[in-house]
Motif scaffolding. Structure first.
Motif, mmCIF file in Angstrom:
data_model
loop_
_atom_site.group_PDB
_atom_site.id
_atom_site.type_symbol
_atom_site.label_atom_id
_atom_site.label_comp_id
_atom_site.label_asym_id
_atom_site.label_seq_id
_atom_site.Cartn_x
_atom_site.Cartn_y
_atom_site.Cartn_z
ATOM 1 N N VAL A 245 0.838 -1.203 0.000
ATOM 2 C CA VAL A 245 0.000 0.000 0.000
ATOM 3 C C VAL A 245 0.872 1.253 0.000
ATOM 4 O O VAL A 245 0.616 2.209 -0.748
ATOM 5 C CB VAL A 245 -0.949 -0.009 1.212
ATOM 6 C CG1 VAL A 245 -1.628 1.352 1.378
ATOM 7 C CG2 VAL A 245 -1.997 -1.105 1.062
ATOM 8 N N THR A 280 -5.504 3.487 -6.369
ATOM 9 C CA THR A 280 -4.936 3.072 -5.089
ATOM 10 C C THR A 280 -6.004 2.786 -4.034
ATOM 11 O O THR A 280 -5.929 1.756 -3.350
ATOM 12 C CB THR A 280 -3.938 4.134 -4.573
ATOM 13 O OG1 THR A 280 -2.888 4.294 -5.536
ATOM 14 C CG2 THR A 280 -3.324 3.717 -3.246
ATOM 15 N N ASN A 284 -6.252 -0.961 -2.236
ATOM 16 C CA ASN A 284 -5.943 -1.137 -0.812
ATOM 17 C C ASN A 284 -6.744 -2.256 -0.148
ATOM 18 O O ASN A 284 -6.161 -3.155 0.481
ATOM 19 C CB ASN A 284 -6.145 0.181 -0.058
ATOM 20 C CG ASN A 284 -5.037 1.179 -0.335
ATOM 21 O OD1 ASN A 284 -4.070 0.862 -1.035
ATOM 22 N ND2 ASN A 284 -5.165 2.378 0.189
#
Length: 309
Positions: A245, A280, A284
């Motif tokens: 991450v 993103t 995650n």
């Protein structure tokens, strides 16, 4: 009070110079946004109701998921609207709100990822004292610091940016109201603003990144001293998701904020921003669920409970 030059709507140029790409992006962004909402909501839900996930790691993960939901929601609905139709405008108030909210949440995530790295350091390097070190009071304080840092940065950066005189320049070469692109609309010398933005970026991007690398440096030393392949696997299982991450988020956002202004190419910068604002937050929850046995176990228990098994 915002400078009077924000009295007209802004034009978000976005990807309008590539209409064929816009249609494809609409589908990709819509699917990613729905996955973001579903994935992060599930993580918040299972972290809240599953007793086995009542740990500091999942306390911070809940905050991260909430940040990701709000961050994408501050940007994606407007982006989808602009990708779908010919209108590319955003009101001055909408732009200001988007600037403050996205800046708050993006800055908060930077600090929160560093806090999560410290939690992983405590779990690996101080296992016998982990519960005492990461006590509920400290966890709440660290989460509070993350949020306050984000709010403080947004108030400073956002207000300075909105106060810049623009002399009627309303064409924003981006798909959302972001500081690096907004300061380019100013009709005054912005060198001081660029320096101020760079310094703020160093503090809120590179300092947390340095803390993350320091934490993982101590973790690596601790594992090397044990000289056990099992210890390496355990450390990777404990820290692997967070490392992925961090790599995705910092790898993209630093490309925007830590670079000379002259190298900020319009199309290149927009695609990088698209990655850390849309992709993103989608990845995650997938990373944490696919790599984490505890989360997968909690999901199984949740589905079994829902199905009455």
């Amino acid at each position: 009070m915002i400078n009077s030059s924000v009295s007209s709507d802004f034009i978000l140029v976005g990807f309008s110079d590539q209409p064929q790409l816009e249609r494809r992006l609409f589908i990709v962004v819509l699917i990613s946004y729905l996955l973001t909402l579903v994935g992060n909501t599930i993580i918040i839900l299972i972290s809240s109701i599953d007793s086995k996930l009542k740990t500091p790691m999942y306390f911070f993960l809940t905050h991260l998921s909430f940040v990701d939901i709000c961050f994408t929601t501050s940007i994606v609905p407007q982006l989808l609207w602009n990708l779908k139709g010919p209108a590319k405008t955003i009101t001055a108030v909408g732009c200001a709100v988007q600037l403050y909210v996205s800046l708050t949440l993006g800055s908060t995530e930077c600090i929160l990822l560093a806090v999560m790295a410290f939690d992983r350091y405590a779990a690996v390097c101080k296992p016998l004292h982990y519960v005492a070190v990461m006590n509920p009071q400290l966890c709440r304080a660290l989460a509070g610091i993350s949020w306050l840092s984000g709010i403080g940065n947004a108030l400073i950066q956002g207000t300075i940016t909105l106060w810049l005189p623009r002399c009627g320049h309303l064409w924003l070469h981006h798909f959302f109201c972001e500081v690096p692109s907004m300061i380019k609309l100013a009709c005054v010398d912005i060198h001081a603003n660029e320096v101020q933005l760079f310094v703020a970026s160093l503090v809120l991007l590179l300092l947390p990144l340095a803390l993350i690398l320091t934490s993982y440096g101590h973790i690596a030393k601790a594992v090397i001293r044990i000289k056990s392949s099992q210890a390496w696997r355990r450390a990777l299982g404990t820290c692997g998701s967070h490392l992925m991450v961090v790599s995705l988020f910092y790898g993209s956002i630093t490309a925007i904020y830590i670079q000379p202004n002259s190298s900020y190419a319009h199309t290149h910068g927009k695609f990088i921003s698209l990655f850390y604002t849309v992709m993103t937050p989608t990845l995650n929850p997938l990373i944490y669920t696919l790599r984490n046995k505890e989360v997968k176990g909690a999901l199984g228990r949740l589905f079994n409970r829902a199905s009455g098994v």
